[in-house]
Enzyme design. Structure first.
Site, PDB file in Angstrom:
ATOM      1  N   ARG A  89      49.509   6.788  12.932  1.00  0.00           N
ATOM      2  CA  ARG A  89      49.411   5.895  14.096  1.00  0.00           C
ATOM      3  C   ARG A  89      48.886   6.592  15.363  1.00  0.00           C
ATOM      4  NH1 ARG A  89      54.357   3.746  12.034  1.00  0.00           N
ATOM      5  NH2 ARG A  89      53.890   1.883  10.841  1.00  0.00           N
ATOM      6  N   LYS A 113      34.418   5.047  21.668  1.00  0.00           N
ATOM      7  CA  LYS A 113      34.136   4.123  20.563  1.00  0.00           C
ATOM      8  C   LYS A 113      34.137   4.931  19.272  1.00  0.00           C
ATOM      9  CE  LYS A 113      31.317   0.470  22.603  1.00  0.00           C
ATOM     10  NZ  LYS A 113      30.014  -0.200  22.539  1.00  0.00           N
ATOM     11  N   GLU A 151      18.306   8.299  24.110  1.00  0.00           N
ATOM     12  CA  GLU A 151      19.522   7.858  24.799  1.00  0.00           C
ATOM     13  C   GLU A 151      19.587   8.450  26.219  1.00  0.00           C
ATOM     14  OE1 GLU A 151      21.537   5.591  23.567  1.00  0.00           O
ATOM     15  OE2 GLU A 151      21.291   5.662  21.383  1.00  0.00           O
ATOM     16  N   LYS A 157      27.441   7.691  31.776  1.00  0.00           N
ATOM     17  CA  LYS A 157      28.288   7.003  30.801  1.00  0.00           C
ATOM     18  C   LYS A 157      29.745   6.992  31.275  1.00  0.00           C
ATOM     19  CE  LYS A 157      29.269   5.958  26.114  1.00  0.00           C
ATOM     20  NZ  LYS A 157      28.913   6.047  24.705  1.00  0.00           N
ATOM     21  N   GLU A 195      34.214  -2.774  27.146  1.00  0.00           N
ATOM     22  CA  GLU A 195      32.976  -3.554  27.133  1.00  0.00           C
ATOM     23  C   GLU A 195      33.189  -5.039  27.425  1.00  0.00           C
ATOM     24  OE1 GLU A 195      30.122  -2.002  24.320  1.00  0.00           O
ATOM     25  OE2 GLU A 195      29.231  -3.980  24.126  1.00  0.00           O
ATOM     26  N   ARG A 255      29.798  -2.275  30.697  1.00  0.00           N
ATOM     27  CA  ARG A 255      29.474  -1.340  29.618  1.00  0.00           C
ATOM     28  C   ARG A 255      28.352  -1.868  28.728  1.00  0.00           C
ATOM     29  NH1 ARG A 255      33.671   2.447  26.076  1.00  0.00           N
ATOM     30  NH2 ARG A 255      32.050   3.398  24.811  1.00  0.00           N
ATOM     31  N   ASN A 289      23.841  -0.916  26.155  1.00  0.00           N
ATOM     32  CA  ASN A 289      23.183  -1.389  24.937  1.00  0.00           C
ATOM     33  C   ASN A 289      21.702  -1.660  25.149  1.00  0.00           C
ATOM     34  OD1 ASN A 289      25.623  -1.333  23.531  1.00  0.00           O
ATOM     35  ND2 ASN A 289      26.196  -3.342  24.333  1.00  0.00           N
ATOM     36  N   HIS A 318      19.293  -1.865  22.292  1.00  0.00           N
ATOM     37  CA  HIS A 318      20.067  -1.883  21.048  1.00  0.00           C
ATOM     38  C   HIS A 318      19.988  -3.206  20.287  1.00  0.00           C
ATOM     39  CE1 HIS A 318      21.480   1.894  22.585  1.00  0.00           C
ATOM     40  NE2 HIS A 318      22.269   2.090  21.542  1.00  0.00           N
ATOM     41  N   HIS A 365      18.878  -2.412  16.754  1.00  0.00           N
ATOM     42  CA  HIS A 365      19.740  -2.650  15.592  1.00  0.00           C
ATOM     43  C   HIS A 365      19.052  -3.545  14.567  1.00  0.00           C
ATOM     44  CE1 HIS A 365      23.734  -1.560  17.793  1.00  0.00           C
ATOM     45  NE2 HIS A 365      23.215  -0.529  17.170  1.00  0.00           N
ATOM     46  N   HIS A 368      18.545   6.146  14.524  1.00  0.00           N
ATOM     47  CA  HIS A 368      19.119   5.259  15.541  1.00  0.00           C
ATOM     48  C   HIS A 368      18.373   5.388  16.884  1.00  0.00           C
ATOM     49  CE1 HIS A 368      22.098   3.067  17.833  1.00  0.00           C
ATOM     50  NE2 HIS A 368      22.218   4.101  18.641  1.00  0.00           N
TER      51      HIS A 368
HETATM   52  N1  LIG Z   1      30.563   6.030  19.275  1.00  0.00           N
HETATM   53  C1  LIG Z   1      29.502   5.734  19.991  1.00  0.00           C
HETATM   54  O1  LIG Z   1      29.608   5.345  21.165  1.00  0.00           O
HETATM   55  C2  LIG Z   1      28.149   5.912  19.391  1.00  0.00           C
HETATM   56  C3  LIG Z   1      27.005   5.851  20.209  1.00  0.00           C
HETATM   57  C4  LIG Z   1      25.756   6.091  19.632  1.00  0.00           C
HETATM   58  C5  LIG Z   1      25.658   6.382  18.275  1.00  0.00           C
HETATM   59  N2  LIG Z   1      26.796   6.441  17.507  1.00  0.00           N
HETATM   60  C6  LIG Z   1      26.727   6.761  16.082  1.00  0.00           C
HETATM   61  O2  LIG Z   1      26.272   8.101  15.950  1.00  0.00           O
HETATM   62  C7  LIG Z   1      25.720   8.249  14.646  1.00  0.00           C
HETATM   63  C8  LIG Z   1      24.459   9.070  14.732  1.00  0.00           C
HETATM   64  O3  LIG Z   1      24.777  10.325  15.273  1.00  0.00           O
HETATM   65  P1  LIG Z   1      23.779  11.559  15.152  1.00  0.00           P
HETATM   66  O4  LIG Z   1      22.422  11.130  15.516  1.00  0.00           O
HETATM   67  O5  LIG Z   1      24.407  12.687  15.858  1.00  0.00           O
HETATM   68  O6  LIG Z   1      23.694  11.778  13.563  1.00  0.00           O
HETATM   69  P2  LIG Z   1      24.426  12.778  12.567  1.00  0.00           P
HETATM   70  O7  LIG Z   1      25.826  13.009  12.916  1.00  0.00           O
HETATM   71  O8  LIG Z   1      24.129  12.231  11.204  1.00  0.00           O
HETATM   72  O9  LIG Z   1      23.608  14.129  12.764  1.00  0.00           O
HETATM   73  C9  LIG Z   1      22.237  14.167  12.435  1.00  0.00           C
HETATM   74  C10 LIG Z   1      21.926  15.331  11.487  1.00  0.00           C
HETATM   75  O10 LIG Z   1      21.929  16.543  12.220  1.00  0.00           O
HETATM   76  C11 LIG Z   1      22.766  17.513  11.583  1.00  0.00           C
HETATM   77  N3  LIG Z   1      23.271  18.357  12.661  1.00  0.00           N
HETATM   78  C12 LIG Z   1      24.243  18.068  13.550  1.00  0.00           C
HETATM   79  N4  LIG Z   1      24.322  19.027  14.481  1.00  0.00           N
HETATM   80  C13 LIG Z   1      23.401  19.960  14.170  1.00  0.00           C
HETATM   81  C14 LIG Z   1      22.995  21.175  14.770  1.00  0.00           C
HETATM   82  N5  LIG Z   1      23.512  21.610  15.922  1.00  0.00           N
HETATM   83  N6  LIG Z   1      22.014  21.888  14.167  1.00  0.00           N
HETATM   84  C15 LIG Z   1      21.429  21.429  13.015  1.00  0.00           C
HETATM   85  N7  LIG Z   1      21.757  20.273  12.423  1.00  0.00           N
HETATM   86  C16 LIG Z   1      22.736  19.543  12.996  1.00  0.00           C
HETATM   87  C17 LIG Z   1      23.781  16.699  10.839  1.00  0.00           C
HETATM   88  O11 LIG Z   1      24.342  17.430   9.773  1.00  0.00           O
HETATM   89  C18 LIG Z   1      22.941  15.521  10.367  1.00  0.00           C
HETATM   90  O12 LIG Z   1      22.255  15.865   9.186  1.00  0.00           O
HETATM   91  C19 LIG Z   1      25.498   6.858  14.105  1.00  0.00           C
HETATM   92  O13 LIG Z   1      26.433   6.586  13.103  1.00  0.00           O
HETATM   93  C20 LIG Z   1      25.737   5.950  15.307  1.00  0.00           C
HETATM   94  O14 LIG Z   1      26.274   4.699  14.943  1.00  0.00           O
HETATM   95  C21 LIG Z   1      28.019   6.202  18.048  1.00  0.00           C
END
Ligand SMILES: NC(=O)c1ccc[n+]([C@@H]2O[C@H](COP(=O)([O-])OP(=O)(O)OC[C@H]3O[C@@H](n4cnc5c(N)ncnc54)[C@H](O)[C@@H]3O)[C@@H](O)[C@H]2O)c1
Length: 375
Positions: free
Chosen positions: A126, A148, A190, A232, A242, A246, A250, A253, A257, A271
């Protein structure tokens, strides 16, 4: 500015407030920042296999040097890891390690690890404390800040999750040096998004400094990450769940999306790339509706194209795409209310606003033109 300077920002959320530290060399110094925040000196670091190979050993060493009992779990890399199956396995692994209420989870990785671990922390026993150590640019400027968390289901992305704030965010600008250039650029989308939303001077700074930043200038990277996180943090402090402001975050987005859904959320379109094209579409729609001057739309899109981000559909296989499918994806977006799709549009660079009043005929018209002329 030099590469070793550190800056700290505060996300102001009452008793859930926390710091974001942006600096070089934080992987090696993590223990000294983390130790004072722990209820008991025990942490489980969860990472993915790519990040583990590069940084886990040094990170664990730093925690152990601060007398934190540290265990680790390494998950497969990639979006598929944000699933019920991996959440279940992760919770079971945490049970096997006998985590207690006082144990802290640390997410070391990109947005995938941050979102999954944050959600596991929200539900495990929890609620366990958790710390974000984002290692992609996208995670440093966006996903690690704001609370999030969640996983994808077969019905779509991020459909199951929780608002759950971390206790600390440690963004080490040096780790970006091992990131694939395409991933770095996707994260940059971003960064420029914050400028488009409400910071025209930051956009002017990016126009001048983006090439150096993308090539590896640590001081410029730190400045861009801090400016993005500050933007942010401001929005999240005003509207954590949101209900209003907030939603500006988006920008790009709703379109992005739909494109991601159409391409199957894979390597075809990351993304951030979807967000970049989505922002170009938001500028185009804003201009078409007579809301945004053409010169702002042109300048915004030219900047993204100049740094190498996709700004149209030419790189995607859109042969079989139909406007109805894109509109269908948009109408199933999480942010739809009473059947009305929410859009973030722009009056100028730095002047974004949200609206549910986009006439569907104008949208269809715009999408048809994009599919015809941009592919
Ligand atoms: N929570 C939120 O507010 C929010 C906002 C935007 C996106 N997201 C989510 O984030 C995700 C995408 O995140 P991402 O783009 O970081 O992708 P990811 O976590 O898949 O990382 C991308 C790739 O880079 C590699 N990697 C990570 N750090 C590295 C480093 N320092 N050196 C070499 N390789 C490295 C990872 O292993 C992976 O293969 C999506 O699922 C999306 O929905 C969430």
């Amino acid at each position: 500015m030099n590469g070793t300077q550190q800056e700290t920002l505060r996300v102001a959320l009452g008793e859930r407030s926390y710091d974001i530290i942006v600096a070089s060399g934080l992987i090696e110094r993590a223990g000294t920042h983390i130790a004072p925040l722990l209820k008991r000196p025990r942490a489980v670091v969860i990472t993915d296999e790519n990040v583990a190979a590069l940084y886990l050993e040094r990170f664990v060493k730093s925690l152990e040097a601060a007398n934190i009992l540290t265990q680790t779990i390494t998950l497969p890399a990639g979006e598929q890891t944000k699933s019920f199956a991996h959440l279940e396995r992760l919770c079971e692994q945490l049970s096997e390690l006998n985590v207690e209420r006082s144990t802290t989870l640390i997410a070391l990785g990109g947005g995938v690890i941050g979102d999954l671990v944050g959600f596991a922390a929200a539900v495990m026993l929890r609620g366990l404390a958790f710390i974000q150590v984002p290692t992609t640019l996208l995670a440093q400027v966006d996903s690690s800040v704001g609370g999030k968390t969640g996983i994808n289901t077969r019905f779509g992305k991020n459909l199951v999750g929780a608002f759950y704030q971390p206790k600390l965010v440690l963004a080490d600008v040096e780790v970006l040096e091992t990131l694939e250039p395409r991933q770095l650029l996707a994260g940059y989308a971003e960064v420029v998004k914050y400028a488009f939303i409400d910071d025209a001077p930051f956009f002017a700074w990016l126009e001048e400094n983006a090439p150096a930043l993308l090539q590896g200038d640590r001081a410029k990277r730190r400045h861009a990450i801090l400016t993005s996180c500050a933007a942010k943090a401001r929005v999240v402090a005003q509207d954590e769940r949101e209900a209003g402001k907030r939603a500006l975050l988006n920008l790009g987005h709703t379109f992005g999306h739909a494109l991601e859904a159409q391409t199957g959320y894979g390597e075809a379109l990351l993304h951030g790339e979807g967000v970049a094209i989505g922002m170009a579409m938001a500028f185009a729609l804003s201009h078409q509706l007579g809301l945004c001057p053409g010169q702002d739309a042109t300048r915004a899109v030219a900047h993204m194209a100049r740094v190498g981000l996709p700004t149209d559909l030419s790189a995607l296989d859109t042969q079989a795409w139909h406007v109805d499918a894109l509109m269908d994806h948009m109408s199933r977006d999480k942010k739809v209310e009473g059947g009305k799709v929410s859009f973030v549009l722009l009056r100028a660079i730095g002047q974004a606003f949200t609206t549910r009043d986009v006439d569907m005929a104008s949208l269809r018209d715009m999408l048809e033109r994009w599919l015809e002329t941009k592919s």
